[in-house]
Design a protein around this motif. Structure first.
Motif, short mmCIF file in Angstrom:
data_model
loop_
_atom_site.label_atom_id
_atom_site.label_comp_id
_atom_site.label_asym_id
_atom_site.label_seq_id
_atom_site.Cartn_x
_atom_site.Cartn_y
_atom_site.Cartn_z
N LEU A 105 -10.95 3.70 16.74
CA LEU A 105 -11.33 5.02 17.26
C LEU A 105 -11.79 4.93 18.71
N ILE A 106 -12.57 3.91 19.03
CA ILE A 106 -13.05 3.75 20.40
C ILE A 106 -11.88 3.58 21.37
N ALA A 107 -10.91 2.74 20.98
CA ALA A 107 -9.75 2.51 21.84
C ALA A 107 -8.95 3.80 22.03
N LEU A 108 -8.75 4.56 20.94
CA LEU A 108 -7.97 5.79 21.03
C LEU A 108 -8.70 6.86 21.84
N ILE A 109 -10.01 6.95 21.66
CA ILE A 109 -10.78 7.93 22.42
C ILE A 109 -10.70 7.64 23.92
N LEU A 110 -10.89 6.37 24.29
CA LEU A 110 -10.82 6.00 25.70
C LEU A 110 -9.43 6.26 26.27
N TYR A 111 -8.39 6.00 25.47
CA TYR A 111 -7.03 6.21 25.93
C TYR A 111 -6.68 7.69 26.04
N GLY A 112 -7.36 8.53 25.24
CA GLY A 112 -7.02 9.94 25.22
C GLY A 112 -7.78 10.80 26.20
N LEU A 113 -8.76 10.24 26.90
CA LEU A 113 -9.60 11.05 27.80
C LEU A 113 -8.84 11.56 29.03
N LEU A 114 -8.09 10.70 29.67
CA LEU A 114 -7.52 11.03 30.99
C LEU A 114 -6.62 12.26 30.99
N PRO A 115 -5.62 12.36 30.10
CA PRO A 115 -4.75 13.55 30.19
C PRO A 115 -5.49 14.86 29.95
N VAL A 116 -6.45 14.85 29.03
CA VAL A 116 -7.20 16.08 28.76
C VAL A 116 -8.09 16.42 29.95
N ASP A 119 0.86 -1.18 0.00
CA ASP A 119 0.00 0.00 0.00
C ASP A 119 0.90 1.23 0.00
N SER A 120 0.33 2.37 -0.33
CA SER A 120 1.10 3.61 -0.35
C SER A 120 1.45 4.04 1.07
N LEU A 121 2.73 4.25 1.32
CA LEU A 121 3.16 4.72 2.65
C LEU A 121 2.59 6.10 2.95
N LEU A 122 2.49 6.94 1.91
CA LEU A 122 1.92 8.27 2.11
C LEU A 122 0.45 8.17 2.51
N TRP A 123 -0.29 7.31 1.84
CA TRP A 123 -1.70 7.14 2.16
C TRP A 123 -1.88 6.55 3.56
N LEU A 124 -1.05 5.57 3.92
CA LEU A 124 -1.15 4.99 5.26
C LEU A 124 -0.85 6.04 6.33
N THR A 125 0.11 6.91 6.06
CA THR A 125 0.44 7.97 7.02
C THR A 125 -0.71 8.94 7.19
N VAL A 126 -1.32 9.33 6.06
CA VAL A 126 -2.46 10.26 6.12
C VAL A 126 -3.63 9.60 6.87
N ALA A 127 -3.89 8.32 6.58
CA ALA A 127 -4.97 7.61 7.26
C ALA A 127 -4.69 7.48 8.75
N HIS A 128 -3.43 7.20 9.10
CA HIS A 128 -3.01 7.09 10.50
C HIS A 128 -3.28 8.41 11.23
N LEU A 129 -2.83 9.51 10.64
CA LEU A 129 -3.02 10.82 11.26
C LEU A 129 -4.50 11.20 11.32
N GLY A 130 -5.25 10.82 10.28
CA GLY A 130 -6.68 11.12 10.29
C GLY A 130 -7.40 10.43 11.44
N THR A 131 -7.06 9.17 11.67
CA THR A 131 -7.66 8.43 12.77
C THR A 131 -7.32 9.07 14.11
N VAL A 132 -6.06 9.44 14.28
CA VAL A 132 -5.62 10.09 15.53
C VAL A 132 -6.31 11.44 15.71
N LEU A 133 -6.45 12.20 14.62
CA LEU A 133 -7.08 13.51 14.70
C LEU A 133 -8.53 13.40 15.16
N VAL A 134 -9.28 12.49 14.55
CA VAL A 134 -10.69 12.32 14.93
C VAL A 134 -10.80 11.88 16.39
N ALA A 135 -9.99 10.90 16.77
CA ALA A 135 -10.04 10.39 18.14
C ALA A 135 -9.66 11.47 19.15
N THR A 136 -8.65 12.27 18.83
CA THR A 136 -8.21 13.33 19.75
C THR A 136 -9.27 14.41 19.88
#
Length: 248
Positions: free
Chosen positions: A120-131, A46-63
């Motif tokens: 997304l659910i896992a990242l959201i739950l993991y990101g709640l505490l510090p904020v 797969d495209s490394l650029l596309w995987l990076t964009v998808a990775h960051l997109g998932t993190v952005l939404v979850a954050t």
């Protein structure tokens, strides 16, 4: 002069990351010794650029979701009518730190299926505490003199919250968001175990084929993203601190 060294290093990391994503094959001679015989040194499924964009997109939404939920809960428990919900709120935001992300995925997949949603659910739950903890600290202890001045000027409770308390709390909240985002960048890699498009796909492919070139490039990409995300959000945090000082 020393203060320029970290900036220079971050700049070099950013340039190398962009160069690798735009032209990964240029780095093949460097990674080739780590690949098995007759195996590709650059991940090509797969495209490394596309995987990076998808990775960051998932993190952005979850954050963003984690920030919205955590700040809302902090606002609730720092108001007189919501103070009794503090223990419950702390229990909720601690769930992500209590259960490992893999366990959250194992629970979420049967309900939501494979793909982005369990990740997304896992990242959201993991990101709640510090904020939440940073927002709680900032909103619980606003500068008394500033609040009294705002009250004396005739501001309503809502006006004080929006125009005074939240702007003063913004730097600490931003620090929590930065920590949450960095955790998300690292944790998102496990999303590939449930068919989410993240850079974990590169690392998993390397582990399955004993291709250390894949493992290295996946790990370096995630580390570089975490560093750059942290740097970018730290700049925002410093800007908010300066604005806070000006308000005071």
């Amino acid at each position: 002069m020393r203060q320029w060294v970290p900036r220079l290093l971050r700049g070099v990391v950013a340039v190398l990351l962009i160069a690798f994503l735009l032209s990964p094959n240029s780095f093949e001679p460097v990674l080739a010794p780590l690949a098995p015989p007759n195996a590709p040194a650059i991940y090509n499924q797969d495209s490394l650029l596309w995987l990076t964009v998808a990775h960051l997109g998932t993190v952005l939404v979850a954050t963003l979701v984690a920030t919205l939920v955590a700040v809302s809960m902090a606002l609730l428990v720092t108001r007189p009518f919501g103070a009794e919900f503090l223990p419950l709120s702390r229990s909720i935001v601690s769930i992500g730190q209590t259960f490992p992300p893999v366990a959250v995925l194992a629970i979420a997949v049967p309900v939501f299926g494979f793909g982005e949603k369990p990740t997304l659910i896992a990242l959201i739950l993991y990101g709640l505490l510090p904020v939440f903890e940073n927002a709680l600290t900032a909103l619980s202890h606003p500068p008394r003199a500033v609040i009294e001045a705002a009250r004396g000027s005739g501001m309503t409770g809502w006006q004080r919250l929006v125009q005074v308390e939240l702007p003063l709390a913004a730097p600490l909240i931003a620090a929590g968001v930065r920590l949450s985002a960095v955790i998300g960048v690292a944790t998102a890699t496990i999303g590939s175990t449930v068919a989410a498009k993240t850079l974990g796909e590169v690392i998993i492919a390397g582990l399955q084929t004993y291709n250390y070139a894949f493992i290295l490039q996946g790990g370096i990409l995630v580390a570089a993203l975490a560093l750059l995300v942290s740097t970018g959000l730290m700049m925002v945090e410093r800007l908010l601190w300066r604005q806070r000082d000006d308000r005071r």
